[in-house]
Design a protein around this motif. Structure first.
Motif, short mmCIF file in Angstrom:
data_model
loop_
_atom_site.label_atom_id
_atom_site.label_comp_id
_atom_site.label_asym_id
_atom_site.label_seq_id
_atom_site.Cartn_x
_atom_site.Cartn_y
_atom_site.Cartn_z
N ASP A 1 44.82 34.90 40.52
CA ASP A 1 44.72 35.86 41.51
C ASP A 1 43.41 36.96 41.24
O ASP A 1 43.03 37.74 42.06
CB ASP A 1 45.82 36.71 41.83
CG ASP A 1 46.43 37.56 40.72
OD1 ASP A 1 45.68 37.51 39.67
OD2 ASP A 1 47.41 38.20 41.09
N ARG B 1 43.42 39.02 39.01
CA ARG B 1 43.71 40.53 38.71
C ARG B 1 43.92 40.81 37.11
O ARG B 1 44.19 42.08 36.87
CB ARG B 1 45.04 41.04 39.50
CG ARG B 1 44.74 40.89 41.03
CD ARG B 1 46.21 41.37 41.72
NE ARG B 1 45.89 41.35 43.00
CZ ARG B 1 45.68 42.62 43.65
NH1 ARG B 1 45.58 43.80 43.05
NH2 ARG B 1 45.54 42.37 45.00
N ARG C 1 41.68 45.14 41.93
CA ARG C 1 41.72 44.26 43.00
C ARG C 1 41.15 42.76 42.22
O ARG C 1 40.97 42.87 40.99
CB ARG C 1 40.29 44.59 43.50
CG ARG C 1 40.48 45.81 44.61
CD ARG C 1 39.06 46.29 45.11
NE ARG C 1 38.25 46.57 44.16
CZ ARG C 1 38.16 47.93 43.60
NH1 ARG C 1 39.01 48.83 43.98
NH2 ARG C 1 37.33 48.21 42.73
N PRO C 2 41.44 41.68 42.88
CA PRO C 2 40.81 40.41 42.35
C PRO C 2 39.24 40.70 41.93
O PRO C 2 38.49 41.03 42.60
CB PRO C 2 40.97 39.44 43.70
CG PRO C 2 41.83 40.18 44.69
CD PRO C 2 41.86 41.40 44.24
N SER D 1 35.42 39.39 46.07
CA SER D 1 36.80 39.13 45.58
C SER D 1 36.81 37.55 45.65
O SER D 1 38.02 37.17 45.58
CB SER D 1 37.78 39.86 46.70
OG SER D 1 37.22 39.37 47.93
#
Lengths: 598, 319
Positions: A127, A129, A191-192, A537
């Motif tokens: 993801d 992150r 955030r990603p 992202s």
């Protein structure tokens, strides 16, 4: 070929049904260059990136001797986190190392890290992150202490500490660090984050020893004796340093890589000027390597004729380009000009005028007669790494077409042959910094514009004023109180995210941000903003590359900026020296692998 | 005499203060800051730069900065360089030995050339020797050092390959070899500077000697039957040296100041190159310190010259 087909092919390479060479050949048939095809494989994890990005280290003959490097700017301090300017970053890099560095093809190469994190090896969260870095276990500081995760965590805190005032703090914001064990750290992002390879990577990622800086993580940071007597992990250790003059290092006998380094001693001498630096390598062979030779290509060619050394040209992302102001520089609003929120440029708001300007820039001639090998012409703002280079834009110099475009748009020739429409005359102030090639380029463009009924008033500002951030000075490039301007913007990272934020609407330079906003041309485009947000992202590397190419096409297609020439890094080295250079990292990034042929 | 000295020193204080105010104001008004290079680097957010400016006090009003500088200077703290983050006095002390060695050697060379040639030319005015010496002196001080420097590099480094043109402070060799290497790399910068200054000095020495040589006491000395060499050395040169010594004393601060252009060409890490790189990098504390020390030295050597004058010529008294 659609994205799905491409994915299918890459999948076949991954599974092993299709050879990498076969893939490259198919791509070439479709018009994709070989480097771009290999890039695609590398970024999707279908090829071992490191294997091809760094040349093999295979010294022959006797090792040892002295390596003498000449910089025409001298380094002044040896703490990478205080390093204002390339020279200091490079000198620090002789001793300090990051977890990974950027090879010149834009891929990561592990240095203090055991391996490069990727989704495939599980170190990179799917993801986006978090990223886990595994450190080499056999690394010791030059004073014999073990290098561990604590040093990384300390570097992280040191760089972020506002009281320290480090120049690398931007790379360590907006994330958290965790120590998993003595040789594993994890970075967590809110955030990603597709561009996770910023902290601990490249020039701002150089790791400093906790046991020597521990007491200096605060306002007293500049008193640390280690600022001038560095203790790092690299292949060469400190001998002596005279700020503004000479730096000396010797081989580290306990370096963690077998058979390295090659040289007994390294000397980095600073000062003087670029031409005589080129001379000292190419003509008299007093030095082995000379850095950043911004010298006319003609002179370099002549010096190279002595046949003692050669010129290295490394393609990077730096670009010399022209901006056409989107705001009106002649209307004053509360003492400020070029206010993007309230004004539009009276002439440049017409796409026909911008298109004509783009047609009037003779990039081929500028490249051939002014920059030579140091400036190939380009239609793109984003040129490198090759996987981000657009092939959609034409590069045309055509005065007749420019005239036609302007005629069609209703700009008729008036007094003195200058075109005008509705009381707006095509008469522009074109500013740049004082620099001989730039003034010659200005002349070439002015001549072409004259033939199309556009008058340019040329202006040249002293570089120390033009590039300053002095809010009181009207002539800085960020204030842009002129119709057009030209300069080089540098791309210091292989990932274009920071580079391409120069055209998002929230970065528009204005009084509110003390003209520090990065969008200096003050261009506003909803699609660009959206695509940029998406790229921020987007974790799929192929899609992300496509988004950046789209951004390049949007801004270049608007003709609010006109790319002129890209500026590769030019250096000189003796014929028998084998340096490992990169456009995306410091000159010294792989000093451990430099060697001399017998 | 003591009273005179004290008075002169007291007068020096306001002039030094005045100089410092002017220097500081000019530097503060000059555009740019030491972090310019950060502005064009996209990897560094502007906040980092603002934070750095604030941490160095660059955003304070100018009078606040001046008094902060003055009080710390009075306490002996010269401040630290924005660019290298080390104390300014360390930076200057590091450069001093090389500066004094190279510039000092060139001054010595200038004196060694100028005095014999000047005296010899003056004792035989308008002879062939005098004409040649004059012509060469004119050529010498009309050619700027950056030109002769490049000329020597082209000839001795590139065509003949005899001498290195990059000055290195830390030579690898030891013992006699070290001295030899040191001489080899110093020859060109010392020659360039020495010949330039020597040329002007030759003209000065010649005219000083010509002034003295016609005086009656010289004729008297000759009439007494003193040999010509003794007349020249004891009677003429000694008296002619008074203005020359004053001139040399006034040139001494230049030894500290270094030679900006020549140092840059030969990469001699002297005070001159420190000053020029500080100016280019907007490193205000270093510029301030170097120019201020230079100003103080000029005032000091002016005083020394005045005192020397009286010592050489007892007719001048101090009141």
């Amino acid at each position: 070929m659609t994205e799905d087909d491409l994915r299918h092919l890459i999948g076949r390479v991954k599974r092993g049904d299709l050879s990498r060479r076969g893939f490259v050949r198919r791509m070439a048939a479709l018009g994709l260059t070989a480097p771009m095809a290999t890039q695609l494989l590398a970024v999707t994890g279908a090829a071992p990136a490191a294997a091809q990005s760094v040349p093999a280290y295979r010294p022959t003959g006797r090792r040892g001797g002295a390596l003498r490097i000449l910089y025409w700017q001298a380094s002044t301090l040896l703490n990478p986190h205080f390093a204002v300017g390339t020279t200091n970053q490079d000198s620090s890099r002789v001793f300090y190392e990051p977890l990974a560095g950027w090879a010149t093809d834009g891929t990561l190469h592990p240095i203090l890290a055991e391996r490069i994190p990727s989704v495939e090896n599980g170190d990179l969260a799917a993801d986006g992150r978090s990223v886990t870095w595994r450190l080499k276990r056999n690394v010791r500081w030059h004073d014999g202490q073990q290098f561990t995760a604590d040093d990384c965590i300390f570097t992280f805190e040191f760089a972020r500490n506002p009281q320290v005032g480090s120049v690398s703090s931007g790379s360590y914001m907006d994330m958290e660090i965790r120590k998993l064990d003595d040789f594993t750290i994890r970075l967590d992002f809110p955030r990603p984050t597709p561009f996770w390879a910023d902290a601990f990577v490249g020039p701002s990622g150089q790791i400093i020893p906790r046991h020597l800086f521990g007491n200096f993580n605060g306002p007293n940071s500049r008193d640390a004796p280690t600022n001038l007597r560095p203790v790092g992990t690299s292949a060469y250790r400190f001998v002596s340093f005279a700020p503004g003059d000479t730096l000396r290092a010797e081989a580290n006998p306990n370096y963690y890589l077998e058979g390295r380094p090659f040289f007994d001693t390294v000397e980095v001498k600073g000062g003087g000027d670029a031409v005589s630096a080129a001379r000292a390598v190419l003509q008299t062979a007093d030095f082995d390597y000379a850095w950043n030779l911004q010298v006319e290509d003609e002179i370099l060619l002549r010096l190279e004729a002595a046949n003692r050394g050669r010129v290295n040209i490394i393609e990077g992302g730096n670009i010399e380009f022209i901006q056409l102001n989107a705001a009106d520089p002649n209307r004053e609003i509360d003492g400020d000009r070029s206010v993007a929120a309230q004004t539009q440029h009276p002439a440049f708001r017409d796409p026909a005028v911008r298109q004509a300007m783009a047609l009037l820039v003779d990039r081929e001639s500028v490249s051939r007669f002014i920059y030579g090998r140091g400036g190939p012409a380009t239609p793109n703002f984003l040129n490198n790494p090759p996987r981000f280079r657009s092939s959609n834009l034409p590069m045309e110099f055509n005065v007749a077409r420019a005239n036609e475009v302007l005629d069609r748009a209703g700009w008729a020739r008036g007094q003195g042959g200058i075109r005008q429409k509705d009381g707006v005359r095509l008469r522009f102030v074109f500013q740049t910094s004082v620099n001989a090639p730039r003034q010659r380029t200005q002349q070439i463009i002015r001549q072409a514009c004259q033939r199309a009924g556009i008058e340019l008033e040329l202006k040249a500002v002293t570089p120390s004023v033009f590039f300053s951030s002095d809010v009181a000075n009207p002539d800085t490039f960020t204030k842009f109180w002129a119709d057009m301007q030209m300069y080089t913007t540098t791309m210091s990272q292989a990932d274009p995210q920071r580079f391409m934020n120069q055209y998002v609407s929230w970065e528009i330079a204005s009084r509110a941000n003390s003209w520090q906003g990065r969008n200096i041309v003050r261009w506003r485009n909803e699609e660009y903003d959206r695509v940029f947000r998406e790229a921020e992202s987007e974790l799929d590397t192929v899609k992300r590359a496509a988004l950046f190419i789209r951004m390049n096409d949007l801004i270049c297609g608007s003709h609010h900026i006109i790319p002129v020439v890209s500026r590769p890094l030019v250096s000189a080295s003796l014929n028998n020296l084998r340096p490992v250079l990169s456009a995306w990292d410091s000159t010294m990034w792989m000093l451990s692998d430099w060697w001399r042929e017998a | 005499m003591t009273q005179y000295l004290i008075r002169r020193l007291l007068i020096a204080i306001p002039s030094i203060l005045g100089i410092s105010v002017i220097l500081f104001a000019v530097l503060a008004l000059a555009p740019g800051d030491p972090f310019e290079e950060l502005a064009t680097n996209p990897a560094i957010p502007p906040e980092v730069r603002q934070n750095l400016r604030a941490s160095l006090g660059l955003d304070d009003p100018i009078h606040v900065r001046y008094f902060a500088w003055l009080t710390s200077m009075l306490r002996g703290d010269w401040g630290f360089s924005f660019v290298s983050r080390i104390p300014v006095d360390d930076l200057i002390l590091q450069r001093l030995p090389t500066t004094i060695a190279v510039i000092g050697a060139s001054q010595v060379l200038a004196i060694c050339i100028a005095i014999p040639i000047g005296v010899f030319a003056a004792t035989r005015p308008y002879s062939i020797f005098d004409q040649i010496a004059n012509t060469l002196a004119f050529v010498g001080f009309s050619l700027p050092t950056f030109f002769t420097g490049l000329l020597l590099i082209l000839l001795f480094s590139i065509h003949l390959d005899w001498l290195p043109f990059v000055y290195r402070t830390q030579l690898d060799s030891t013992g006699w070899q070290w001295w030899w290497d040191q001489v080899r790399q110093s020859i060109m910068p010392v020659t360039v500077l020495g010949l330039f200054q020597g040329a002007a000095l030759v003209r000065f020495v010649r005219s000083a000697v010509l002034d003295v040589i016609r005086l009656d006491y010289v004729t008297t000395a000759r009439a007494k039957g003193i040999p010509e060499s003794a007349v020249t050395l004891r009677h003429i040169v000694r008296n002619a040296m008074i203005p020359v010594v004053t001139l040399l004393a006034l040139q001494m601060p230049a030894v500290f100041g270094g030679a900006i252009v020549t140092e840059q060409i030969f990469r001699v890490p002297g005070i001159g190159s420190l000053l020029i790189s500080a100016v280019l990098a907007n490193d205000t504390p270093v510029i301030m310190a170097v120019t201020f020390v230079f100003a103080c030295l000029v005032i000091l050597f002016n005083l020394i010259a005045d005192i020397l004058y009286g010592w050489l010529d007892p007719r001048i008294s101090y009141r």
